[in-house]
Design an enzyme around this catalytic site. Structure first.
Site, mmCIF file in Angstrom:
data_model
loop_
_atom_site.group_PDB
_atom_site.id
_atom_site.type_symbol
_atom_site.label_atom_id
_atom_site.label_comp_id
_atom_site.label_asym_id
_atom_site.label_seq_id
_atom_site.Cartn_x
_atom_site.Cartn_y
_atom_site.Cartn_z
ATOM 1 N N GLY A 184 0.702 -1.151 0.117
ATOM 2 C CA GLY A 184 0.071 -0.137 -0.043
ATOM 3 C C GLY A 184 0.765 1.252 0.051
ATOM 4 N N GLY A 185 0.561 2.159 -1.087
ATOM 5 C CA GLY A 185 1.232 3.531 -0.993
ATOM 6 C C GLY A 185 0.467 4.583 -0.786
ATOM 7 N N GLY A 186 -0.609 4.300 0.196
ATOM 8 C CA GLY A 186 -1.461 5.461 0.650
ATOM 9 C C GLY A 186 -0.875 6.273 1.719
ATOM 10 N N ALA A 220 -1.296 5.500 5.025
ATOM 11 C CA ALA A 220 -0.764 4.699 5.816
ATOM 12 C C ALA A 220 0.688 4.134 5.431
ATOM 13 C CB ALA A 220 -1.540 3.467 6.124
ATOM 14 N N CYS A 251 -13.487 7.486 7.126
ATOM 15 C CA CYS A 251 -13.932 8.895 7.712
ATOM 16 C C CYS A 251 -15.511 8.920 7.646
ATOM 17 C CB CYS A 251 -13.280 9.807 6.793
ATOM 18 S SG CYS A 251 -13.577 11.600 7.434
ATOM 19 N N CYS A 299 -11.880 12.962 13.972
ATOM 20 C CA CYS A 299 -12.772 13.341 12.731
ATOM 21 C C CYS A 299 -13.180 14.826 12.893
ATOM 22 C CB CYS A 299 -14.129 12.390 12.946
ATOM 23 S SG CYS A 299 -14.925 12.888 11.398
#
Length: 459
Positions: A35-37, A39, A204, A383
């Site tokens: 994953g390269g988002g 996180a 979210c 949030c």
């Protein structure tokens, strides 16, 4: 004395060794991040920083330091997005382009090896993954940070309606569609405006109503609010999961006479774009009913990626099964997970990632070095609830929906349940700045702790 033949053999052997090392470096990593988002990039930097700072042999005398390229990142996306910015995009305060960077630009080659492919399958028993092209990449330690799958196809007719520029159906939940939200808010002068939120897991979970409050405020400021009936249909039993903030949102809806009609346990199941009708299912009795709309902001259902759900890493819900304190896999000790793909029982937000990452990194480092996993994640998430232009409620809480507010000690004059301009500018200006300049640039952003990293005992 070397003979010509032995010299040739030596040189040939050196080339063969170099070739093998090059191949090994591209297909095996000490640490592999899927994953390269938000996180994946943040935690990759923190892993590199941690292992570079603390270099020593473990209890078995093995060198556990990480050298350039020994951390691999697997992600086939061309672009990396700051997704919290899409709410601002929908409100006309930003654009998708401003939330975007090329993924490769965030993965410096002197630190990491980027594999620009998507994952096809996970094989934790063999310590490897397989990409969509069939490439096998092995690892010593695996970090799952793959995010969540946005399932537009689960709501019948939604994709077709979103793809039709003449149909007033929009969503902030995709880089493909977010730029179209604000123009439709501007064009809506009267009629029925419907905003939805699905039941179940959601990244979210406050965003579906954030864009609603922003749209309502826009219409009020432009003197057309009295002509528009605003409704919020949520598949959830409450407006927000934490009672303290749910009550605050309901209070401002009533006391400020915003008059948003809130409907609980009603889930969008179909969009009839050409007829401008939305079909809902009541989750209490299973009945279906239709509502006409002049503007529909639809939030798609979400689920775990199929390659995770079908793997040995998954829990019964399809997410990576982890210990909720250490973030370590409960099935494979050399696997850790954070962010939306994990089964951590907290809201899936970027703020949660900022709290999870240093815990995960310390525990990974401890595990590699034969130490106890002493860092503990308490479920912290946040949030920032936009309630209008210049106004924001800053929700922060732990596991079990227990409030944990950064400004709690100043609550007598800085109540976080009261919409404030100061909190608004954190969301609009400060958070995007620190994201691009610290979080995904060098990993040195620690959420509510700012630039100060947490310290954990080593034993």
């Amino acid at each position: 004395m070397l003979t010509l033949n032995s010299t040739i053999k030596s040189v040939t052997g050196s080339f063969q060794s170099a070739s093998m090392l090059a191949r090994f470096a591209s297909t095996h990593h000490k640490v592999l991040v899927v994953g390269g988002g938000s996180a994946g990039i943040s935690v990759a930097h923190q892993i590199y920083n941690k292992f570079s700072k603390y270099r020593f042999a473990n209890d078995q005398g093995k060198d556990t330091s990480l050298k350039p390229g020994e951390i691999g990142i697997v992600d086939g996306a061309k672009y990396h997005y700051y997704q919290p910015g899409w709410t601002l995009t929908g409100a006309g305060l930003s654009s998708v382009a401003k939330t975007r960077r090329e993924l490769a630009s965030l993965v410096p080659a002197d630190k990491f090896k980027l594999h620009p492919e998507f994952v096809k399958s996970l094989h934790p028993r063999e310590n490897k993954i397989v990409t969509q092209s069939g490439q096998e990449i092995s690892y010593d330690y695996l970090v799952m940070a793959a995010g969540i799958y946005t399932d537009f196809g689960r709501i019948k007719g939604l994709t077709e309606a979103l793809d039709d520029p003449n149909t007033p159906v929009v969503t902030i939940y995709s880089e493909k569609y977010a730029d179209a939200v604000y123009p439709w808010i501007e064009k809506t002068k009267s009629g029925n405006a419907i905003f939805t939120q699905p039941s179940g897991v959601l990244k979210c979970a406050g965003a579906p109503q954030k864009i609603m409050w922003m749209a309502e405020d826009y219409w009020r400021r432009h003197k057309v609010r009295s002509n528009i009936d605003v409704s919020f249909y949520t598949g959830m039993p409450t407006l927000f999961s934490v009672k303290r903030y749910s009550d605050a949102l309901l209070r401002q809806n009533e006391q400020l006479h915003r008059n948003v009609k809130i409907n609980y346990k009603d889930e969008l199941v179909e969009v009839k774009g050409s007829e401008r009708k939305a079909v809902f299912k009541n989750l209490n009795d299973g009945s279906l009913f239709e509502r006409p709309f002049d503007l529909l902001h639809a939030v798609p259902s979400m689920r775990s990626h199929e390659f995770i759900a079908k793997s040995d890493l998954a829990d019964k819900s399809g997410f990576v099964a982890v210990d909720q304190s250490t973030t370590q896999s409960t099935k494979f000790p050399n696997v850790f997970a954070i962010g939306d793909c994990s089964g951590l029982p907290t809201s899936k937000t970027y703020a949660a990632i900022t709290a999870q990452a240093p815990v995960m990194v310390h525990n990974l480092w401890s595990f590699v070095n034969g130490k106890n996993l002493t860092a503990s994640y308490n479920g912290y998430t946040s949030c920032p609830l936009l309630t209008g232009y210049g106004k924001l409620i800053l929700a922060e809480f732990l596991y079990k929906q227990e409030p944990k507010e950064s400004f709690g000690r100043f609550s007598r004059f800085l109540d976080q349940t009261v919409p404030r301009r100061m909190f608004y500018h954190l969301k609009k200006d400060f958070f995007p700045f620190v994201y691009w300049n610290f979080a995904v640039r060098n990993g040195k952003w620690y959420g509510s702790r700012g630039l100060i990293p947490p310290h954990f005992p080593v034993n």
